[in-house]
Enzyme design. Structure first.
Site, PDB file in Angstrom:
ATOM      1  N   GLU B  59       2.925   1.271  -1.073  1.00 41.02           N
ATOM      2  CA  GLU B  59       4.507   0.685  -0.797  1.00 41.02           C
ATOM      3  C   GLU B  59       5.226   2.074  -1.794  1.00 41.02           C
ATOM      4  OE1 GLU B  59       2.364  -1.771  -1.083  1.00 41.02           O
ATOM      5  OE2 GLU B  59       2.673  -3.050   0.626  1.00 41.02           O
ATOM      6  N   HIS B 128       4.527 -14.494  -1.364  1.00 43.47           N
ATOM      7  CA  HIS B 128       4.707 -13.969  -0.056  1.00 43.47           C
ATOM      8  C   HIS B 128       6.140 -14.326   0.373  1.00 43.47           C
ATOM      9  CE1 HIS B 128       0.337 -12.609   0.397  1.00 43.47           C
ATOM     10  NE2 HIS B 128       0.680 -11.598   1.226  1.00 43.47           N
TER      11      HIS B 128
HETATM   12  C1  TPP Z   1       1.088  -5.050  -1.533  1.00 47.97           C
HETATM   13  C2  TPP Z   1       0.904  -5.496  -0.133  1.00 47.97           C
HETATM   14  N1  TPP Z   1       1.139  -4.849   0.744  1.00 47.97           N
HETATM   15  C3  TPP Z   1       0.878  -5.180   2.366  1.00 47.97           C
HETATM   16  C4  TPP Z   1      -0.072  -6.618   2.196  1.00 47.97           C
HETATM   17  C5  TPP Z   1      -0.203  -7.152   3.543  1.00 47.97           C
HETATM   18  N2  TPP Z   1      -1.615  -6.837   3.812  1.00 47.97           N
HETATM   19  C6  TPP Z   1      -2.385  -8.441   3.351  1.00 47.97           C
HETATM   20  S1  TPP Z   1      -3.821  -8.056   3.642  1.00 47.97           S
HETATM   21  C7  TPP Z   1      -3.783  -6.429   4.215  1.00 47.97           C
HETATM   22  C8  TPP Z   1      -5.057  -5.568   4.541  1.00 47.97           C
HETATM   23  C9  TPP Z   1      -5.806  -5.177   3.292  1.00 47.97           C
HETATM   24  O1  TPP Z   1      -6.932  -4.959   3.519  1.00 47.97           O
HETATM   25  P1  TPP Z   1      -8.363  -4.563   2.561  1.00 47.97           P
HETATM   26  O2  TPP Z   1      -7.917  -4.267   1.310  1.00 47.97           O
HETATM   27  O3  TPP Z   1      -9.179  -3.496   3.191  1.00 47.97           O
HETATM   28  O4  TPP Z   1      -8.916  -5.982   2.830  1.00 47.97           O
HETATM   29  P2  TPP Z   1      -9.753  -6.913   4.033  1.00 47.97           P
HETATM   30  O5  TPP Z   1      -8.509  -7.719   4.534  1.00 47.97           O
HETATM   31  O6  TPP Z   1     -10.453  -6.097   4.967  1.00 47.97           O
HETATM   32  O7  TPP Z   1     -10.366  -7.932   3.313  1.00 47.97           O
HETATM   33  C10 TPP Z   1      -2.334  -6.099   4.291  1.00 47.97           C
HETATM   34  C11 TPP Z   1      -1.751  -4.847   4.576  1.00 47.97           C
HETATM   35  C12 TPP Z   1      -0.101  -7.235   0.946  1.00 47.97           C
HETATM   36  N3  TPP Z   1      -0.565  -8.571   1.048  1.00 47.97           N
HETATM   37  N4  TPP Z   1       0.452  -6.796   0.026  1.00 47.97           N
END
Ligand code: TPP
Lengths: 315, 324
Positions: B59, B128
């Site tokens: 972000e 959130h």
């Molecule tokens: C700072 C932030 N930006 C966006 C999100 C929304 N979000 C939640 S999980 C996710 C994907 C994360 O992927 P990864 O780190 O690969 O973990 P996985 O879900 O594959 O375990 C996103 C974009 C968030 N929770 N926090």
């Protein structure tokens, strides 16, 4: 592994039936990573992870009923129903959560390592994160400091190939994410996360090295997310094909272990089936017990905001 | 044309992308994945990667890159997957984007829109569920809007894109499926800094914005039943704020209740209440009332979460107290 998977089936059931809400992310397909790794920890090593946290919590020995109660927002949950699926914690089990802001907890992970070093302990902090989380700016700051200050922390990237609906190739300039440690003079390697025995072997080697040297490490564990990103991710065709998922199921870590046991160690298939059945029955019972437990009392909303006072009340 | 809040936002963006080649979208999972709340559905296929850019989860970097690009004349629309994640980008927004025009003595403009869902949804728990608009409305250099209707979502987003200043545009997730009308006019825009009167009345003024406008309207209807005539003012734009419309209403009704979802203590409703008190003191028959969110991190359990978010009953109780 079968207990974890059975638990996740029940957590999804709770979501579908409306007993759980919000965001719910299951670990199905990734079990070998958490188990292989955590089985190699020292019991008092602190553990921290993101929101895909059910498996870690269970493996560390937190009562599944208490975990499920949290997922259902019940008073007997790990956080008295105030955290939910993404925010499981247990101080007794050295489990530092359960975090929802992608990447943010990696700094806390280094802080756990900092405290160990400060106090002269011999623990190692284990910080799990996703491949998507490895793009958070704070993670780069933290890798630098962890290495600069020789903190006993291991960052374990659970690379399941997806950050929500974004494939690795679209979010990482170099998909070999472990190499990011190179610029911080930190040990790094990529390991296979689909074979629990292999993960355990690698983890033992890496962890004992970090414990001895107090030098941090970045480990990229390759696995695959069988489920959608979260329980509400209902159109996976946007980022992967059915065929790809089927192919990945062929590498299922549970089957892999089962095959090893039956073929190399002559374990009777019926014993494995019995384990499977017992796990499913156990987790059905967990579901029922959690579902029957009471919701938090209204006044609970004001407790725990501070350690020593209550916030101003009312609207 | 009848549409939804979500579709109206999308249509506004489509029209602005087509109108001005400098307008582009940037954000997490907005392209191939069609947007977490499907606001950007279909846009990646339609406008391609050049205009609809998927980003890593970064972000501060996203907002900073958009800000730098805006200094060079581009007009980025940044989607925050939720406004809670804009907290990571506060430095870029407050220390950078909001300051550039002033610090450069007016040489550089930052025509950037940062939009996304803000406020509580359904059991997303403490990290959130933030209402960020009050935080941003504290910052000179930013404009902050929180539309509550489909027409406002459409017209104000178009205004935001055409504005030469950084605009924070918050969308309560509970509004995305709301239905309403939008005009068939690509040049339709709605000016910032003008409140809307959603329900006319003479006994008490209820002031809200975003989803709380609807809560106020429900309360006003219930008060109608009691024979109390409530006026509902939708603030729409927090910065700039059209205080005059609020004052005119309070001078007529002599009572004011400000309703906001953010934490009660220090939230934007406190600012509105203070201004009413400063400017309408002689007209008031009761202290200016406030209904805000409980001063606690958002709990996960649904029964506790519902306690935290102001509802019709909370507004009615407070209104009746002011009327007593
Ligand atoms: C700072 C932030 N930006 C966006 C999100 C929304 N979000 C939640 S999980 C996710 C994907 C994360 O992927 P990864 O780190 O690969 O973990 P996985 O879900 O594959 O375990 C996103 C974009 C968030 N929770 N926090």
């Amino acid at each position: 592994m079968v207990r974890m998977r059975a638990f996740e089936d029940q957590s999804v059931r709770a979501f579908r039936s409306g007993l759980a809400g919000g965001y719910l992310h299951v670990y199905t397909g990734m079990e070998a990573t958490a188990i292989g790794w955590l089985s190699s920890r020292q019991p008092d090593d602190p553990i921290i992870t993101a929101y895909r946290d059910h498996a870690h919590a269970l493996y560390l020995g937190i009562d599944p009923v208490v975990c499920m109660a949290e997922i259902m927002g019940r008073a007997k949950g790990t956080s008295k129903g105030k955290g939910g699926s993404m925010h499981l914690y247990s101080a007794d089990h050295h489990f530092y959560g359960g975090w929802g802001i992608v990447g943010g907890h990696t700094a806390l992970g280094a802080g756990l390592g900092f405290a160990i070093k400060y106090k002269g302990g011999n623990q190692v902090a284990h910080c799990f994160l996703g491949d998507g989380a490895a793009n958070a700016g704070v993670f780069f700051e933290v890798m630098n400091m962890a290495s600069l200050w020789d903190l006993p922390v291991i960052f374990i990237i659970e690379n399941n190939e997806f950050a929500m609906g974004t494939r690795l190739e679209f979010h990482a300039a170099d998909p070999e994410m472990h190499k990011r440690a190179e610029g911080f003079n930190m040990h790094h390697e990529r390991i296979d996360g689909m074979d629990v025995i292999d993960v355990r072997r690698d983890a033992q080697r890496i962890i004992s090295n970090v414990r001895e040297t107090s030098r941090p490490a970045l480990i990229e564990v390759m696995n695959y997310r069988y489920a959608g990103h979260g329980a509400a991710d209902n159109d996976q065709t946007l980022y992967r094909s059915q065929q790809e998922v089927e192919l990945a199921w062929k590498r299922d870590p549970v089957h892999r272990l089962a095959n090893l046991l039956t073929e190399q160690y002559g374990v009777n298939k019926q014993i494995l089936e019995k384990i499977q059945r017992e796990a499913e029955e156990e987790m059905e019972g967990v579901y029922d017990e959690a579902a029957a437990s009471p919701k938090p009392e209204p006044d609970e909303v004001y407790s725990d905001v501070y350690t020593d006072m209550q916030p101003e009340r009312g609207h | 044309m009848t549409t939804t809040y979500r579709d109206a936002l999308r249509q506004a963006m489509v029209e602005e992308i087509e109108r001005d080649e400098n307008v582009f979208l940037i954000g997490e999972d907005i392209g191939r994945y069609q947007g977490t709340f499907r606001v950007t559905q279909g846009l990646f296929e339609r406008f391609k990667q050049h205009r609809v850019l998927d980003t890593p989860i970064s972000e501060p970097g996203i907002v900073g890159i958009a800000t730098g690009a805006a200094m060079m004349g581009l007009r980025p629309i940044v989607e925050m997957m939720t406004m809670s994640f804009s907290i990571l980008a506060l430095d870029q927004i407050i220390n950078h984007a909001a300051k550039i025009h002033y610090m450069s003595g007016g040489q550089f403009k930052v025509p950037i829109v940062i939009r996304g869902p803000g406020g509580a949804a359904n059991q997303l728990s403490a990290q959130h569920s933030h209402s960020m608009e009050g935080w941003y409305a504290h910052v000179p250099g930013l404009k902050v809007v929180a539309p509550s209707t489909v027409e406002d979502a459409y017209g104000m987003l178009k205004t935001a894109v055409r504005d030469d200043n950084p605009v924070i545009f918050t969308e309560n997730p509970g509004l995305y499926s709301l239905k309403g009308e939008i005009p068939d006019d690509k040049e339709f825009t709605l000016p910032f800094g003008k409140c809307a009167i959603r329900h006319e009345g003479s006994d008490i003024t209820l002031v809200g914005y975003s989803r709380m406008t609807h809560v106020c309207a429900e309360a006003a209807e219930a008060l109608d039943q009691d024979g109390v005539s409530a006026e509902v003012i939708d603030v729409r734009s927090l910065l700039p704020l059209d205080a005059e419309t609020i004052f005119a209403s309070v001078r007529k009704t002599n009572r004011a209740l400000v309703v906001y979802e953010d934490w009660k203590s220090g939230g934007f409703g406190a600012e509105i209440a203070a201004r009413i008190q400063e400017s309408c003191f002689d007209y008031l028959d009761a202290p200016v009332g406030r209904v805000g969110g409980l001063n606690v991190p958002m709990p996960y359990a649904r029964n506790l979460e519902l306690m935290c978010i102001p509802n019709k009953e909370d507004v009615l109780a407070a209104a009746r107290q002011l009327l007593a």
